[in-house]
Design an enzyme around this catalytic site. Structure first.
Site, PDB file in Angstrom:
ATOM      1  N   GLY A 106      37.145  33.859   7.583  1.00 28.76           N
ATOM      2  CA  GLY A 106      37.338  33.874   6.141  1.00 28.76           C
ATOM      3  C   GLY A 106      36.039  34.265   5.463  1.00 28.76           C
ATOM      4  O   GLY A 106      35.205  34.956   6.043  1.00 28.76           O
ATOM      5  N   ARG A 107      35.855  33.794   4.227  1.00 34.09           N
ATOM      6  CA  ARG A 107      34.643  34.149   3.485  1.00 34.09           C
ATOM      7  C   ARG A 107      33.379  33.751   4.244  1.00 34.09           C
ATOM      8  O   ARG A 107      32.434  34.522   4.370  1.00 34.09           O
ATOM      9  CB  ARG A 107      34.644  33.455   2.119  1.00 34.09           C
ATOM     10  CG  ARG A 107      35.665  33.955   1.117  1.00 34.09           C
ATOM     11  CD  ARG A 107      35.449  33.259  -0.217  1.00 34.09           C
ATOM     12  NE  ARG A 107      36.437  33.637  -1.214  1.00 34.09           N
ATOM     13  CZ  ARG A 107      37.586  33.004  -1.393  1.00 34.09           C
ATOM     14  NH1 ARG A 107      37.902  31.970  -0.632  1.00 34.09           N
ATOM     15  NH2 ARG A 107      38.433  33.407  -2.330  1.00 34.09           N
ATOM     16  N   ILE A 108      33.352  32.499   4.733  1.00 29.92           N
ATOM     17  CA  ILE A 108      32.143  32.011   5.395  1.00 29.92           C
ATOM     18  C   ILE A 108      31.939  32.705   6.733  1.00 29.92           C
ATOM     19  O   ILE A 108      30.816  33.089   7.089  1.00 29.92           O
ATOM     20  CB  ILE A 108      32.205  30.482   5.549  1.00 29.92           C
ATOM     21  CG1 ILE A 108      32.134  29.819   4.161  1.00 29.92           C
ATOM     22  CG2 ILE A 108      31.090  29.973   6.453  1.00 29.92           C
ATOM     23  CD1 ILE A 108      32.352  28.321   4.169  1.00 29.92           C
ATOM     24  N   SER A 127      40.615  34.440  15.037  1.00 31.92           N
ATOM     25  CA  SER A 127      41.310  33.932  13.860  1.00 31.92           C
ATOM     26  C   SER A 127      42.801  34.049  14.104  1.00 31.92           C
ATOM     27  O   SER A 127      43.229  34.466  15.191  1.00 31.92           O
ATOM     28  CB  SER A 127      40.896  34.709  12.601  1.00 31.92           C
ATOM     29  OG  SER A 127      41.249  36.067  12.724  1.00 31.92           O
ATOM     30  N   ARG A 128      43.586  33.672  13.104  1.00 29.41           N
ATOM     31  CA  ARG A 128      45.040  33.692  13.298  1.00 29.41           C
ATOM     32  C   ARG A 128      45.569  35.094  13.582  1.00 29.41           C
ATOM     33  O   ARG A 128      46.573  35.260  14.264  1.00 29.41           O
ATOM     34  CB  ARG A 128      45.742  33.098  12.065  1.00 29.41           C
ATOM     35  CG  ARG A 128      45.649  31.584  12.016  1.00 29.41           C
ATOM     36  CD  ARG A 128      46.253  31.029  10.749  1.00 29.41           C
ATOM     37  NE  ARG A 128      45.465  31.384   9.564  1.00 29.41           N
ATOM     38  CZ  ARG A 128      45.699  30.927   8.344  1.00 29.41           C
ATOM     39  NH1 ARG A 128      46.718  30.107   8.133  1.00 29.41           N
ATOM     40  NH2 ARG A 128      44.926  31.285   7.331  1.00 29.41           N
ATOM     41  N   SER A 129      44.891  36.110  13.060  1.00 26.76           N
ATOM     42  CA  SER A 129      45.305  37.493  13.293  1.00 26.76           C
ATOM     43  C   SER A 129      44.092  38.403  13.123  1.00 26.76           C
ATOM     44  O   SER A 129      43.116  38.032  12.467  1.00 26.76           O
ATOM     45  CB  SER A 129      46.413  37.899  12.308  1.00 26.76           C
ATOM     46  OG  SER A 129      45.960  37.770  10.974  1.00 26.76           O
ATOM     47  N   ILE A 183      29.762  24.155  11.343  1.00 27.99           N
ATOM     48  CA  ILE A 183      29.489  23.962   9.918  1.00 27.99           C
ATOM     49  C   ILE A 183      30.816  23.862   9.168  1.00 27.99           C
ATOM     50  O   ILE A 183      30.848  24.017   7.947  1.00 27.99           O
ATOM     51  CB  ILE A 183      28.613  25.100   9.347  1.00 27.99           C
ATOM     52  CG1 ILE A 183      29.067  26.492   9.814  1.00 27.99           C
ATOM     53  CG2 ILE A 183      27.162  24.911   9.781  1.00 27.99           C
ATOM     54  CD1 ILE A 183      30.268  27.037   9.135  1.00 27.99           C
ATOM     55  N   ARG A 185      34.364  21.539  10.024  1.00 28.56           N
ATOM     56  CA  ARG A 185      34.846  20.165   9.948  1.00 28.56           C
ATOM     57  C   ARG A 185      34.680  19.519  11.326  1.00 28.56           C
ATOM     58  O   ARG A 185      34.930  20.164  12.354  1.00 28.56           O
ATOM     59  CB  ARG A 185      36.333  20.112   9.557  1.00 28.56           C
ATOM     60  CG  ARG A 185      36.612  20.493   8.113  1.00 28.56           C
ATOM     61  CD  ARG A 185      36.143  19.424   7.153  1.00 28.56           C
ATOM     62  NE  ARG A 185      36.443  19.771   5.762  1.00 28.56           N
ATOM     63  CZ  ARG A 185      35.621  20.410   4.953  1.00 28.56           C
ATOM     64  NH1 ARG A 185      34.418  20.788   5.396  1.00 28.56           N
ATOM     65  NH2 ARG A 185      35.961  20.667   3.705  1.00 28.56           N
ATOM     66  N   ASP A 209      26.524  20.187  11.552  1.00 29.03           N
ATOM     67  CA  ASP A 209      26.346  19.755  10.158  1.00 29.03           C
ATOM     68  C   ASP A 209      27.501  18.867   9.713  1.00 29.03           C
ATOM     69  O   ASP A 209      27.442  18.283   8.638  1.00 29.03           O
ATOM     70  CB  ASP A 209      26.258  20.975   9.235  1.00 29.03           C
ATOM     71  CG  ASP A 209      25.942  20.602   7.795  1.00 29.03           C
ATOM     72  OD1 ASP A 209      24.981  19.831   7.584  1.00 29.03           O
ATOM     73  OD2 ASP A 209      26.657  21.059   6.877  1.00 29.03           O
ATOM     74  N   GLU A 214      32.000  10.762   9.153  1.00 30.35           N
ATOM     75  CA  GLU A 214      30.825  10.807   8.274  1.00 30.35           C
ATOM     76  C   GLU A 214      30.850   9.638   7.282  1.00 30.35           C
ATOM     77  O   GLU A 214      31.914   9.271   6.788  1.00 30.35           O
ATOM     78  CB  GLU A 214      30.804  12.123   7.497  1.00 30.35           C
ATOM     79  CG  GLU A 214      30.707  13.353   8.363  1.00 30.35           C
ATOM     80  CD  GLU A 214      30.773  14.636   7.539  1.00 30.35           C
ATOM     81  OE1 GLU A 214      30.720  14.573   6.283  1.00 30.35           O
ATOM     82  OE2 GLU A 214      30.893  15.710   8.145  1.00 30.35           O
ATOM     83  N   HIS A 232      25.583  17.123   6.726  1.00 30.55           N
ATOM     84  CA  HIS A 232      26.603  17.844   5.941  1.00 30.55           C
ATOM     85  C   HIS A 232      25.985  18.424   4.664  1.00 30.55           C
ATOM     86  O   HIS A 232      26.418  18.119   3.546  1.00 30.55           O
ATOM     87  CB  HIS A 232      27.786  16.927   5.597  1.00 30.55           C
ATOM     88  CG  HIS A 232      29.054  17.696   5.313  1.00 30.55           C
ATOM     89  ND1 HIS A 232      30.306  17.170   5.491  1.00 30.55           N
ATOM     90  CD2 HIS A 232      29.241  18.958   4.845  1.00 30.55           C
ATOM     91  CE1 HIS A 232      31.223  18.064   5.158  1.00 30.55           C
ATOM     92  NE2 HIS A 232      30.598  19.160   4.772  1.00 30.55           N
TER      93      HIS A 232
END
Length: 270
Positions: A106-108, A127-129, A183, A185, A209, A214, A232
């Protein structure tokens, strides 16, 4: 109702105590703590702040990669403790030119890839696709990708769909010269599998991170020298926190003005 991203937990029980809620405005990107079925059932809209933290989180991912491979925390302590005066610091691993696999594009994930390219790294992703606009090699499974990389960077959303996606098999495939960077979850990585992989030197190390409970972190994990830990702080810069707050306010203002919301989560988009 205003919350702080992934730290916000909203379920059916809470909503029964707040019958007049019409908007949940999250100051953060992740919303895996929101019970979306219960929210949508009541006609509640959820907004978040996508894009605001992309650069900072990607920067931290590269920082953790450098820190764990070049052993920067250990080198800092080595100098501070005066050890340099009596012995040489041990060899480290080069990051430039190595292979990085990004789980989640994605973006990150894309921002991490852009930064890794500046280090002449060989980039692949899972990724998923496949992404039609990306020339990087695509892997259909994280198990497959782990076999082909030196750094496995977790940049996928949390939630039930990705829980324990990085398991014992993935870590075994990453191998004794591979590093795990998370970075995203804590839930994406199987904790016991990671602990075993670190203790048994199944992998070379990890840069983390995010964690499973947490802010409580396993004492055993905190003692492992081949692990770099940060609290985090992916989005913890003044610039990003200001942008997050401004976008949260923009969503709130639009809601009260009965105008289109700038950034509803995908599940709440018309």
């Amino acid at each position: 109702l205003v919350g702080t991203g992934s730290e916000s937990k909203v379920d059916k029980k809470l909503l029964t105590m707040l019958p007049n809620v019409k908007l949940i405005a999250l100051c953060g990107v992740g919303y895996d703590g929101i019970e979306l079925d219960a929210v949508k059932e009541r006609g509640i809209v959820v907004t978040h702040t996508p894009g605001t933290m992309t650069a900072d989180v990607a920067d931290l991912a590269l920082g953790l990669m450098l820190a764990v491979s070049r052993r920067l925390p250990q080198a800092d302590r080595f100098v501070r403790q005066g050890d340099w005066a009596v012995e040489s610091f041990g060899m480290t691993r080069r990051m430039s030119g190595s292979r990085v696999g990004i789980l989640g594009m994605g973006r990150i994930g894309r921002a991490i890839a852009q930064r890794a390219a500046a280090f002449d790294m060989q980039i692949s992703y899972c990724s998923r696709s496949p992404k039609s606009d990306l020339a990087y090699p695509f892997h259909a499974s994280v198990e497959e990708m782990a076999q082909a990389v030196d750094f496995l960077v977790v940049a996928t959303p949390g939630g039930a769909a990705t829980q324990h996606l990085v398991n014992a098999t993935v870590l075994q495939n990453l191998g004794p010269k591979g590093y795990l960077i998370n970075i995203a979850r804590g839930s994406v990585v199987h904790l016991e599998a990671l602990m075993d992989a670190l203790k048994n030197k199944t992998i070379a190390g990890a840069g983390l991170d995010v964690f499973w409970d947490e802010p409580r972190v396993s004492p055993e994990l905190r003692q492992m020298p081949q692990v770099v830990l940060t609290p985090h702080i992916g989005s913890h810069t003044e610039e990003t926190r200001r942008a997050m707050a401004e976008l949260t306010m923009a969503n709130l203002k639009a809601f009260y003005a009965q105008a289109p919301l700038p950034t509803p989560v995908p599940e709440c988009q018309a």
